[in-house]
Design a protein around this motif. Structure first.
Motif, PDB file in Angstrom:
ATOM      1  N   ARG A   4       0.902  -1.149   0.014  1.00  0.00           N
ATOM      2  CA  ARG A   4      -0.202   0.179  -0.112  1.00  0.00           C
ATOM      3  C   ARG A   4       0.895   1.368   0.149  1.00  0.00           C
ATOM      4  NH1 ARG A   4      -4.924  -1.054   4.235  1.00  0.00           N
ATOM      5  NH2 ARG A   4      -5.858  -2.793   3.229  1.00  0.00           N
ATOM      6  N   LEU A   5       2.082   1.157   0.787  1.00  0.00           N
ATOM      7  CA  LEU A   5       2.859   2.280   0.914  1.00  0.00           C
ATOM      8  C   LEU A   5       3.524   2.669  -0.540  1.00  0.00           C
ATOM      9  CD1 LEU A   5       4.333   4.409   2.458  1.00  0.00           C
ATOM     10  CD2 LEU A   5       5.941   2.842   3.039  1.00  0.00           C
ATOM     11  N   LYS A   6       3.777   1.733  -1.278  1.00  0.00           N
ATOM     12  CA  LYS A   6       4.556   1.673  -2.500  1.00  0.00           C
ATOM     13  C   LYS A   6       3.415   2.381  -3.562  1.00  0.00           C
ATOM     14  CE  LYS A   6       7.666  -1.980  -2.142  1.00  0.00           C
ATOM     15  NZ  LYS A   6       8.287  -3.248  -2.759  1.00  0.00           N
ATOM     16  N   VAL A   7       2.121   2.058  -3.274  1.00  0.00           N
ATOM     17  CA  VAL A   7       1.161   2.526  -4.184  1.00  0.00           C
ATOM     18  C   VAL A   7       1.028   3.856  -3.984  1.00  0.00           C
ATOM     19  CG1 VAL A   7      -1.459   2.163  -4.874  1.00  0.00           C
ATOM     20  CG2 VAL A   7       0.111   0.026  -4.527  1.00  0.00           C
ATOM     21  N   MET A  35      10.176  13.947  -0.601  1.00  0.00           N
ATOM     22  CA  MET A  35       9.615  13.352   0.578  1.00  0.00           C
ATOM     23  C   MET A  35       9.254  11.931   0.331  1.00  0.00           C
ATOM     24  SD  MET A  35       6.849  16.524   1.527  1.00  0.00           S
ATOM     25  CE  MET A  35       5.883  15.510   2.183  1.00  0.00           C
ATOM     26  N   ALA A  36       8.721  11.678  -1.012  1.00  0.00           N
ATOM     27  CA  ALA A  36       8.454  10.062  -1.035  1.00  0.00           C
ATOM     28  C   ALA A  36       9.758   9.243  -1.206  1.00  0.00           C
ATOM     29  CB  ALA A  36       7.957  10.130  -2.676  1.00  0.00           C
ATOM     30  N   LEU A  37      10.882   9.861  -1.290  1.00  0.00           N
ATOM     31  CA  LEU A  37      11.849   8.896  -1.036  1.00  0.00           C
ATOM     32  C   LEU A  37      12.411   8.821   0.272  1.00  0.00           C
ATOM     33  CD1 LEU A  37      14.187  10.298  -4.116  1.00  0.00           C
ATOM     34  CD2 LEU A  37      13.361   8.079  -3.907  1.00  0.00           C
ATOM     35  N   LEU A  38      12.182   9.835   0.999  1.00  0.00           N
ATOM     36  CA  LEU A  38      12.609   9.709   2.549  1.00  0.00           C
ATOM     37  C   LEU A  38      11.579   8.625   3.000  1.00  0.00           C
ATOM     38  CD1 LEU A  38      13.220  13.466   3.479  1.00  0.00           C
ATOM     39  CD2 LEU A  38      14.504  11.707   3.501  1.00  0.00           C
ATOM     40  N   VAL A  39      10.145   8.862   2.752  1.00  0.00           N
ATOM     41  CA  VAL A  39       9.183   7.694   3.401  1.00  0.00           C
ATOM     42  C   VAL A  39       9.588   6.270   2.841  1.00  0.00           C
ATOM     43  CG1 VAL A  39       6.823   7.132   3.099  1.00  0.00           C
ATOM     44  CG2 VAL A  39       7.344   9.630   3.464  1.00  0.00           C
ATOM     45  N   THR A  40       9.889   5.975   1.732  1.00  0.00           N
ATOM     46  CA  THR A  40      10.039   4.880   1.091  1.00  0.00           C
ATOM     47  C   THR A  40      11.493   4.266   1.937  1.00  0.00           C
ATOM     48  OG1 THR A  40      11.254   5.622  -0.703  1.00  0.00           O
ATOM     49  CG2 THR A  40       9.179   4.830  -0.955  1.00  0.00           C
TER      50      THR A  40
END
Length: 44
Positions: A4-7, A35-40
């Motif tokens: 779900r996080l990846k989606v 931000m997306a890279l930090l979260v992943t």
């Protein structure tokens, strides 16, 4: 949860690309991408 996080991250990146193409605001794209890279990195 990880899938779900990846989606969600993919959706954010795609939305950011559309916003960048429509408005030409590359700062928004860079901020959302970072931000997306930090979260992943945190949860991936």
């Amino acid at each position: 949860m990880d899938d779900r996080l990846k989606v969600a991250v993919s959706a954010v990146l795609i939305a950011a690309m559309f916003v960048t193409a429509a408005g030409g605001n590359w700062m928004v794209f860079l901020v959302l991408t970072s931000m997306a890279l930090l979260v992943t990195r945190e949860f991936g």
